[in-house]
Design a protein around this motif. Structure first.
Motif, PDB file in Angstrom:
ATOM      1  N   UNK A 370       0.771  -1.211   0.002  1.00 38.99           N
ATOM      2  CA  UNK A 370       0.036   0.068  -0.067  1.00 38.99           C
ATOM      3  C   UNK A 370       1.002   1.276  -0.107  1.00 38.99           C
ATOM      4  N   UNK A 371       1.699   1.248   0.739  1.00 34.98           N
ATOM      5  CA  UNK A 371       2.750   2.294   0.761  1.00 34.98           C
ATOM      6  C   UNK A 371       3.597   2.572  -0.329  1.00 34.98           C
ATOM      7  N   UNK A 376      -1.132   5.694   1.713  1.00 37.24           N
ATOM      8  CA  UNK A 376      -1.168   6.537   2.841  1.00 37.24           C
ATOM      9  C   UNK A 376      -0.805   7.928   2.470  1.00 37.24           C
ATOM     10  N   UNK A 377      -1.765   8.655   2.362  1.00 37.91           N
ATOM     11  CA  UNK A 377      -1.820   9.989   1.751  1.00 37.91           C
ATOM     12  C   UNK A 377      -2.686  10.717   2.755  1.00 37.91           C
ATOM     13  N   UNK A 381      -1.139  10.046   8.398  1.00 35.95           N
ATOM     14  CA  UNK A 381      -2.348   9.048   8.794  1.00 35.95           C
ATOM     15  C   UNK A 381      -1.879   7.610   8.724  1.00 35.95           C
ATOM     16  N   UNK A 382      -0.715   7.380   8.303  1.00 36.71           N
ATOM     17  CA  UNK A 382      -0.415   6.076   8.162  1.00 36.71           C
ATOM     18  C   UNK A 382      -0.542   5.187   9.325  1.00 36.71           C
ATOM     19  N   UNK A 388      -6.235   0.612  12.231  1.00 35.30           N
ATOM     20  CA  UNK A 388      -7.553   0.235  11.515  1.00 35.30           C
ATOM     21  C   UNK A 388      -7.590  -1.077  10.831  1.00 35.30           C
ATOM     22  N   UNK A 389      -6.657  -1.234   9.713  1.00 36.09           N
ATOM     23  CA  UNK A 389      -6.439  -2.407   8.934  1.00 36.09           C
ATOM     24  C   UNK A 389      -6.142  -3.639   9.784  1.00 36.09           C
ATOM     25  N   UNK A 390      -5.119  -3.500  10.605  1.00 37.32           N
ATOM     26  CA  UNK A 390      -4.924  -4.592  11.497  1.00 37.32           C
ATOM     27  C   UNK A 390      -5.913  -5.152  12.419  1.00 37.32           C
TER      28      UNK A 390
END
Length: 425
Positions: A370-371, A376-377, A381-382, A388-390
């Motif tokens: 994703x990075x 992550x933009x 906010x990363x 949240x993804x985890x």
């Protein structure tokens, strides 16, 4: 073509095809009528209704085989109402069917469909016409009747095995059961849920009954061990505690229990060495109040108050289910040589839950790709998005195979299928 089968009287019962329809007997009864009569009820009832000289259980099968094997095709004949007839006539749609008739009368006759043919037919409603216009698969019915004809012989020696000793399960008592089919379906429900003792009080069609055996669908040990009694008093004489099922309120001062409560009471009593029974009423009108008076308690099943009547086998099945729920030997579904007993919860099969190491590998793989693709933009906010993804992926309770599948998806989306296979992560 003529099909002959020798009768006990030495006469020949022939299927004649000269009229364009396969018929037999002195009244030229159509083969489809024989199939229909034996399929709609029991074989014996069908034969009695047809009353064709020479047509018995011993001579019936060749007639059924004529239909079941579609010999009519080579004989170039068809029966009215058979799907083969509409196929031969080239009728492929409902519209074509209506056009092929002089008139189709619907219901009470206020609706009539005009066609171009010479035959007038009737149908209860347009919905029925839409489902049945093309005819019945009589050859399929014939195959079912053949299985029914052989059923008693094929399963006569089949026996299941009681799941408990005598008196260790409640006795199921049927008060004056009217239909042998219902007795058979009750026996099947008893076998499903480990109720081994079936008692019949004055069954209308006598006992033993072959039709009940057929309807039992293999629960023959229940049928074989079932006992018939001439009176209710005789059927319950060895029992200590009885619960009577009813959908109607009774002016009797007795405990009113749900199936769950009644079964709990029976388990306690059976554990003390008492014998218990459940009394079920007639299909038509249930139990008389004088019969309910014999019971120690009433069982009333939670139902729609405006439609409270249950089918006899359904009532037995519901109480049997409650009994089996508390049995340590119960199984979720069947268990065979190749199938292990199942327990409640997520079915894993041969898979296993993913380890934390495997999940962390998925998290890192997904975040890396994703990075690399600018997900992550803005960058600050990363941390929040990664958390949240985890959280989302952890909540999945993924298996090891599911984690590997997800990593394969991530790699394919990021690199393309061929490159993903060659490039590893």
């Amino acid at each position: 073509m003529n099909v002959e089968t020798e009768t006990s009287a030495g006469d020949a019962l022939r299927i004649m095809v000269g009229s364009g329809e396969p018929v037999l007997g002195p009244r030229a009864t159509r083969v489809c009528e024989v199939v229909h009569a034996c399929h709609a009820g029991s074989i014996d009832q069908g034969l009695e209704k047809l009353a064709i000289p020479g047509l018995t259980r011993d001579t019936l099968e060749p007639v059924l085989q004529y239909c079941a094997s579609l010999t009519c095709i080579s004989d170039e004949v068809t029966c009215p109402g058979c799907k083969r007839r509409t196929e031969v006539q080239g009728i492929e749609t409902l519209d074509q069917f209506v056009l092929s008739k002089k008139e189709v009368i619907v219901g009470d006759g206020r609706v009539r469909l005009k066609g171009e043919g010479t035959e007038t037919v009737s149908t209860p409603c347009l919905e029925t016409l839409a489902k049945q216009w093309s005819g019945e698969n009589y050859w399929f019915w014939a195959r079912r009747v053949i299985r029914k004809l052989r059923h008693g012989l094929r399963r006569a020696n089949m026996r299941g095995e009681p799941v408990a000793g005598e008196g260790e399960t409640p006795s199921v008592i049927l008060m004056e059961p009217q239909l042998a089919d219902n007795i058979g379906m009750v026996a099947r429900a008893c076998a499903n849920f480990g109720l081994d003792d079936l008692r019949l009080v004055s069954p209308r069609d006598g006992w033993p009954n072959e039709k009940a055996r057929i309807a039992a669908s293999g629960a023959n040990y229940i049928i074989d061990d079932a006992r018939a009694y001439s009176s209710l008093d005789e059927s319950i004489s060895d029992l200590n505690w009885i619960a009577a099922t009813t959908a109607r309120q009774r002016d009797l001062r007795k405990p009113v229990l749900t199936p769950e409560q009644a079964i709990a009471e029976m388990r306690t009593r059976i554990g003390r060495g008492e014998r218990c029974g459940i009394l079920f009423g007639r299909e038509r009108n249930g139990l008389e109040t004088s019969e309910v008076a014999h019971a120690d308690a009433l069982i009333m099943i939670p139902v729609n108050s405006r439609f409270a009547s249950l089918n006899l086998a359904q009532a037995v099945l519901l109480t049997g289910y409650e009994w089996m729920r508390g049995d340590s030997g119960r199984s979720l579904g069947r268990v065979t040589t190749y199938e292990k007993p199942l327990t409640e919860g997520l079915y894993m099969g041969r898979d296993r839950p993913a380890t934390k190491e495997e999940l962390i590998g998925l998290f890192e793989h997904l975040e890396r790709e994703l990075e690399a693709n600018g997900f992550f933009n803005p960058a600050h906010r990363k941390t929040v998005v990664s958390q949240n993804l985890r959280t989302l992926l952890t909540r999945m309770n993924a298996t090891e195979q599911e984690v590997r599948t997800l990593r394969g998806i991530v790699a394919t989306l990021a690199q393309g299928k061929g490159k993903a296979r060659k490039g590893g992560d």
